[in-house]
Design a protein around this motif. Structure first.
Motif, PDB file in Angstrom:
ATOM      1  N   TYR A   1       0.862  -1.186   0.000  1.00  0.00           N
ATOM      2  CA  TYR A   1       0.000   0.000   0.000  1.00  0.00           C
ATOM      3  C   TYR A   1       0.900   1.239   0.000  1.00  0.00           C
ATOM      4  CZ  TYR A   1      -3.919  -3.071   1.156  1.00  0.00           C
ATOM      5  OH  TYR A   1      -4.882  -4.060   1.133  1.00  0.00           O
ATOM      6  N   ILE A   2       0.823   2.015  -1.068  1.00  0.00           N
ATOM      7  CA  ILE A   2       1.673   3.194  -1.220  1.00  0.00           C
ATOM      8  C   ILE A   2       0.814   4.439  -1.062  1.00  0.00           C
ATOM      9  CG2 ILE A   2       3.240   4.444  -2.759  1.00  0.00           C
ATOM     10  CD1 ILE A   2       3.840   1.759  -4.117  1.00  0.00           C
ATOM     11  N   PHE A   3       1.063   5.177  -0.004  1.00  0.00           N
ATOM     12  CA  PHE A   3       0.319   6.414   0.261  1.00  0.00           C
ATOM     13  C   PHE A   3       1.065   7.580  -0.380  1.00  0.00           C
ATOM     14  CE2 PHE A   3      -1.171   3.558   3.516  1.00  0.00           C
ATOM     15  CZ  PHE A   3      -2.520   3.868   3.644  1.00  0.00           C
ATOM     16  N   GLY A   4       0.424   8.177  -1.369  1.00  0.00           N
ATOM     17  CA  GLY A   4       1.038   9.271  -2.101  1.00  0.00           C
ATOM     18  C   GLY A   4       1.408   8.827  -3.503  1.00  0.00           C
ATOM     19  N   GLY A   5       0.961   9.592  -4.500  1.00  0.00           N
ATOM     20  CA  GLY A   5       1.200   9.214  -5.888  1.00  0.00           C
ATOM     21  C   GLY A   5       2.157  10.128  -6.609  1.00  0.00           C
TER      22      GLY A   5
ATOM     23  N   TYR B   1       2.623  -4.692   3.128  1.00  0.00           N
ATOM     24  CA  TYR B   1       3.649  -3.665   3.319  1.00  0.00           C
ATOM     25  C   TYR B   1       3.000  -2.297   3.133  1.00  0.00           C
ATOM     26  CZ  TYR B   1       6.574  -7.707   1.994  1.00  0.00           C
ATOM     27  OH  TYR B   1       7.152  -8.949   1.884  1.00  0.00           O
ATOM     28  N   ILE B   2       3.508  -1.317   3.861  1.00  0.00           N
ATOM     29  CA  ILE B   2       2.997   0.045   3.737  1.00  0.00           C
ATOM     30  C   ILE B   2       4.165   0.990   3.486  1.00  0.00           C
ATOM     31  CG2 ILE B   2       1.907   1.965   4.973  1.00  0.00           C
ATOM     32  CD1 ILE B   2       0.260  -0.124   6.509  1.00  0.00           C
ATOM     33  N   CYS B   3       4.051   1.800   2.432  1.00  0.00           N
ATOM     34  CA  CYS B   3       5.048   2.829   2.125  1.00  0.00           C
ATOM     35  C   CYS B   3       4.344   4.177   2.134  1.00  0.00           C
ATOM     36  CB  CYS B   3       5.682   2.583   0.759  1.00  0.00           C
ATOM     37  SG  CYS B   3       6.601   1.047   0.614  1.00  0.00           S
ATOM     38  N   ILE B   4       4.825   5.083   2.958  1.00  0.00           N
ATOM     39  CA  ILE B   4       4.187   6.384   3.116  1.00  0.00           C
ATOM     40  C   ILE B   4       5.087   7.449   2.512  1.00  0.00           C
ATOM     41  CG2 ILE B   4       3.261   8.053   4.769  1.00  0.00           C
ATOM     42  CD1 ILE B   4       2.833   5.678   6.696  1.00  0.00           C
ATOM     43  N   MET B   5       4.586   8.147   1.510  1.00  0.00           N
ATOM     44  CA  MET B   5       5.371   9.169   0.804  1.00  0.00           C
ATOM     45  C   MET B   5       4.445  10.255   0.286  1.00  0.00           C
ATOM     46  SD  MET B   5       6.523   6.661  -2.331  1.00  0.00           S
ATOM     47  CE  MET B   5       7.443   5.651  -1.183  1.00  0.00           C
ATOM     48  N   THR B   6       3.740  10.904   1.200  1.00  0.00           N
ATOM     49  CA  THR B   6       2.791  11.946   0.817  1.00  0.00           C
ATOM     50  C   THR B   6       3.524  13.268   0.600  1.00  0.00           C
ATOM     51  OG1 THR B   6       2.312  12.723   3.061  1.00  0.00           O
ATOM     52  CG2 THR B   6       1.091  10.788   2.274  1.00  0.00           C
ATOM     53  N   ARG B   7       2.750  14.315   0.368  1.00  0.00           N
ATOM     54  CA  ARG B   7       3.335  15.616   0.029  1.00  0.00           C
ATOM     55  C   ARG B   7       3.747  16.432   1.244  1.00  0.00           C
ATOM     56  NH1 ARG B   7      -2.014  15.454  -0.873  1.00  0.00           N
ATOM     57  NH2 ARG B   7      -3.413  17.017   0.033  1.00  0.00           N
ATOM     58  N   GLY B   8       3.488  15.926   2.462  1.00  0.00           N
ATOM     59  CA  GLY B   8       3.843  16.748   3.616  1.00  0.00           C
ATOM     60  C   GLY B   8       3.861  15.996   4.927  1.00  0.00           C
TER      61      GLY B   8
ATOM     62  N   LEU C   1      -2.638   4.902  -2.949  1.00  0.00           N
ATOM     63  CA  LEU C   1      -3.705   5.638  -2.257  1.00  0.00           C
ATOM     64  C   LEU C   1      -3.416   7.135  -2.348  1.00  0.00           C
ATOM     65  CD1 LEU C   1      -5.371   3.281  -1.148  1.00  0.00           C
ATOM     66  CD2 LEU C   1      -2.979   2.857  -0.553  1.00  0.00           C
ATOM     67  N   GLU C   2      -4.377   7.919  -2.775  1.00  0.00           N
ATOM     68  CA  GLU C   2      -4.208   9.360  -2.933  1.00  0.00           C
ATOM     69  C   GLU C   2      -5.504  10.088  -2.598  1.00  0.00           C
ATOM     70  OE1 GLU C   2      -2.920  12.171  -3.531  1.00  0.00           O
ATOM     71  OE2 GLU C   2      -0.805  11.758  -3.954  1.00  0.00           O
ATOM     72  N   ASP C   3      -5.368  11.372  -2.245  1.00  0.00           N
ATOM     73  CA  ASP C   3      -6.564  12.197  -2.073  1.00  0.00           C
ATOM     74  C   ASP C   3      -6.656  13.259  -3.170  1.00  0.00           C
ATOM     75  OD1 ASP C   3      -4.512  13.841  -1.307  1.00  0.00           O
ATOM     76  OD2 ASP C   3      -5.267  14.230   0.714  1.00  0.00           O
ATOM     77  N   ARG C   4      -5.740  13.153  -4.147  1.00  0.00           N
ATOM     78  CA  ARG C   4      -5.733  14.082  -5.285  1.00  0.00           C
ATOM     79  C   ARG C   4      -5.985  13.285  -6.570  1.00  0.00           C
ATOM     80  NH1 ARG C   4       0.204  16.323  -4.439  1.00  0.00           N
ATOM     81  NH2 ARG C   4       0.461  14.069  -4.127  1.00  0.00           N
ATOM     82  N   GLU C   5      -6.972  13.687  -7.322  1.00  0.00           N
ATOM     83  CA  GLU C   5      -7.344  12.942  -8.527  1.00  0.00           C
ATOM     84  C   GLU C   5      -6.216  12.919  -9.557  1.00  0.00           C
ATOM     85  OE1 GLU C   5     -10.961  12.807 -11.839  1.00  0.00           O
ATOM     86  OE2 GLU C   5     -11.133  14.070 -10.039  1.00  0.00           O
ATOM     87  N   ASP C   6      -5.510  14.046  -9.704  1.00  0.00           N
ATOM     88  CA  ASP C   6      -4.448  14.129 -10.708  1.00  0.00           C
ATOM     89  C   ASP C   6      -3.292  13.171 -10.437  1.00  0.00           C
ATOM     90  OD1 ASP C   6      -5.840  16.004 -12.105  1.00  0.00           O
ATOM     91  OD2 ASP C   6      -4.705  17.732 -11.354  1.00  0.00           O
ATOM     92  N   PHE C   7      -3.129  12.763  -9.182  1.00  0.00           N
ATOM     93  CA  PHE C   7      -2.027  11.876  -8.815  1.00  0.00           C
ATOM     94  C   PHE C   7      -2.499  10.438  -8.559  1.00  0.00           C
ATOM     95  CE2 PHE C   7      -0.270  16.023  -8.095  1.00  0.00           C
ATOM     96  CZ  PHE C   7       1.068  15.889  -8.429  1.00  0.00           C
ATOM     97  N   SER C   8      -3.721  10.147  -8.967  1.00  0.00           N
ATOM     98  CA  SER C   8      -4.239   8.797  -8.766  1.00  0.00           C
ATOM     99  C   SER C   8      -4.634   8.130 -10.080  1.00  0.00           C
ATOM    100  CB  SER C   8      -5.449   8.825  -7.827  1.00  0.00           C
ATOM    101  OG  SER C   8      -6.501   9.566  -8.414  1.00  0.00           O
TER     102      SER C   8
ATOM    103  N   ALA D   1       6.643   7.553  -6.029  1.00  0.00           N
ATOM    104  CA  ALA D   1       5.685   6.453  -6.184  1.00  0.00           C
ATOM    105  C   ALA D   1       5.575   6.012  -7.637  1.00  0.00           C
ATOM    106  CB  ALA D   1       4.317   6.869  -5.655  1.00  0.00           C
ATOM    107  N   GLN D   2       5.628   6.978  -8.544  1.00  0.00           N
ATOM    108  CA  GLN D   2       5.519   6.656  -9.969  1.00  0.00           C
ATOM    109  C   GLN D   2       6.717   5.842 -10.461  1.00  0.00           C
ATOM    110  OE1 GLN D   2       4.608  10.324 -12.128  1.00  0.00           O
ATOM    111  NE2 GLN D   2       3.159  10.889 -10.512  1.00  0.00           N
ATOM    112  N   GLN D   3       7.854   5.987  -9.812  1.00  0.00           N
ATOM    113  CA  GLN D   3       9.021   5.157 -10.123  1.00  0.00           C
ATOM    114  C   GLN D   3       9.015   3.860  -9.316  1.00  0.00           C
ATOM    115  OE1 GLN D   3      11.461   5.658 -12.382  1.00  0.00           O
ATOM    116  NE2 GLN D   3      10.518   7.560 -13.093  1.00  0.00           N
ATOM    117  N   LEU D   4       8.475   3.922  -8.107  1.00  0.00           N
ATOM    118  CA  LEU D   4       8.505   2.761  -7.216  1.00  0.00           C
ATOM    119  C   LEU D   4       7.585   1.639  -7.703  1.00  0.00           C
ATOM    120  CD1 LEU D   4       9.445   1.442  -4.582  1.00  0.00           C
ATOM    121  CD2 LEU D   4       7.578   2.642  -3.400  1.00  0.00           C
TER     122      LEU D   4
END
Length: 342
Positions: A188-192, A251-258, A213-220, A196-199
């Motif tokens: 589960y990758i949080f943040g697009g 597995y969980i990978c967290i890589m959001t914008r902030g 997983l994203e809360d922004r449409e452009d990055f999902s 994430a696009q390379q991962l």
């Protein structure tokens, strides 16, 4: 492993006999561990590897002999220092291989291979059991996580050893090799974002199933992530439904914008049984988030579940380099379950 069974299926459906060579035990610094395998046909190796080098070459020759004799057997290579030199190997160690003859006319095996491929399509847990007791009639069976079975039947004592590890199991005069060939696990990758696009494609190539997983449409958008299983729009503030589906295999990978979103996610996913939680970011950022989590009631044991900064130590700067660092760490984590001493 899916590709292995796809090609095995192709050979059997064409009516061609093959030998399956499986590493059933290894020690020392051999290049491949238990569970490594290859398919060998009349003209040589078709797919897979047991480590390359002189030993693999010798095994290919023996596998072609099996096609003539139609007899399965075990072979051990005790690679002491002088033998390593004689074989032209760089690394030492011992390795045991099982050479299994598989007839292209064996309808039972054909059904079993199709059963395995169906399990891969459904992303089921899949175990393969082989009776590797020396003899002319080896057996093989498949057990899936949905409880369905195919191939030969095995004693209850053998089935009790179906877990994450590859192992030999002795029962009376028989020896079995048990291996989990597919695990129903997800990343589960949080943040697009760019990492994430390379991962996702990096992990996809090495057998991980990724969900972004994203809360922004452009990055999902799914087209941003080659090989992704799915992308989802979620409310980062409320992940309760998602957390219920995360298992001890995931597995969980967290890589959001902030920092804020990272903290909000960690606060929730620490309540899941996830086997790995990694967070991107600097050590200073990590320290601040850890302090907030302690204030939320999480103790040192809880926080020890978090790997931050995420990834193995590399002088990585670009998103692609960071993705390789993270992938390396997940490979190491996955490998913890792959083997046990035999």
């Amino acid at each position: 492993m899916k590709k292995f069974f796809e090609l095995l299926n192709d050979e059997l459906m064409a009516g061609r006999d093959v030998t399956m060579v499986s590493v059933t035990a290894s020690s020392g610094s051999t290049p491949r561990g238990a569970g490594a395998r290859m398919i060998v046909g009349e003209k040589g190796r078709i797919y897979g590897t047991i480590g390359g080098g002189a030993v693999e070459y010798l095994c290919q020759q023996k596998a072609q002999e099996v096609l003539k004799t139609k007899k399965s057997f075990n072979e051990s290579y005790m690679l002491r220092q002088n033998q390593v030199q004689d074989l032209g190997m760089i690394c030492g160690g011992d390795v045991a291989c099982f050479f299994q003859y598989i007839s292209g006319q064996d309808e039972k095996i054909k059904e079993m291979v199709k059963f395995v491929l169906d399990g891969f399509e459904k992303d089921e847990d899949i175990w393969m059991i082989m009776d590797i007791t020396d003899g002319d009639k080896p057996s093989m069976g498949i057990v899936r996580g949905d409880g369905k079975k195919s191939g030969d039947e095995y004693p209850k004592q053998v089935l009790e050893h179906l877990d994450r590890k590859s192992r030999k199991y002795k029962l009376d005069s028989s020896v079995y090799f048990i291996e989990k060939i597919n695990q129903n696990s997800k990343v589960y990758i949080f943040g697009g974002g760019h990492v994430a696009q390379q991962l996702v494609p990096t992990l996809h190539r090495i057998g991980f199933n990724c969900i972004v997983l994203e809360d922004r449409e452009d990055f999902s958008k799914k087209e941003l992530f080659q090989g992704v299983v799915s992308t989802r729009i979620v409310d980062m503030e409320d992940l309760s439904d998602l957390c219920e589906e995360i298992s001890e295999n995931d597995y969980i990978c967290i890589m959001t914008r902030g920092h804020k979103d990272d903290y909000i996610i960690q606060r929730q996913v620490l309540k899941t049984p996830a086997r790995y939680i990694g967070v991107i970011g600097s050590r200073r950022k990590t320290a601040g988030v850890m302090e907030k989590l302690r204030n939320d009631g999480y103790n040192d044991k809880d926080l020890a579940r978090i790997t931050a900064p995420i990834g193995i130590p590399l002088d990585a700067e670009t998103p692609a380099e960071i993705a390789i660092s993270i992938a390396g760490q997940l490979i190491n984590e996955r490998a913890k379950d792959r083997h046990e001493d035999n």
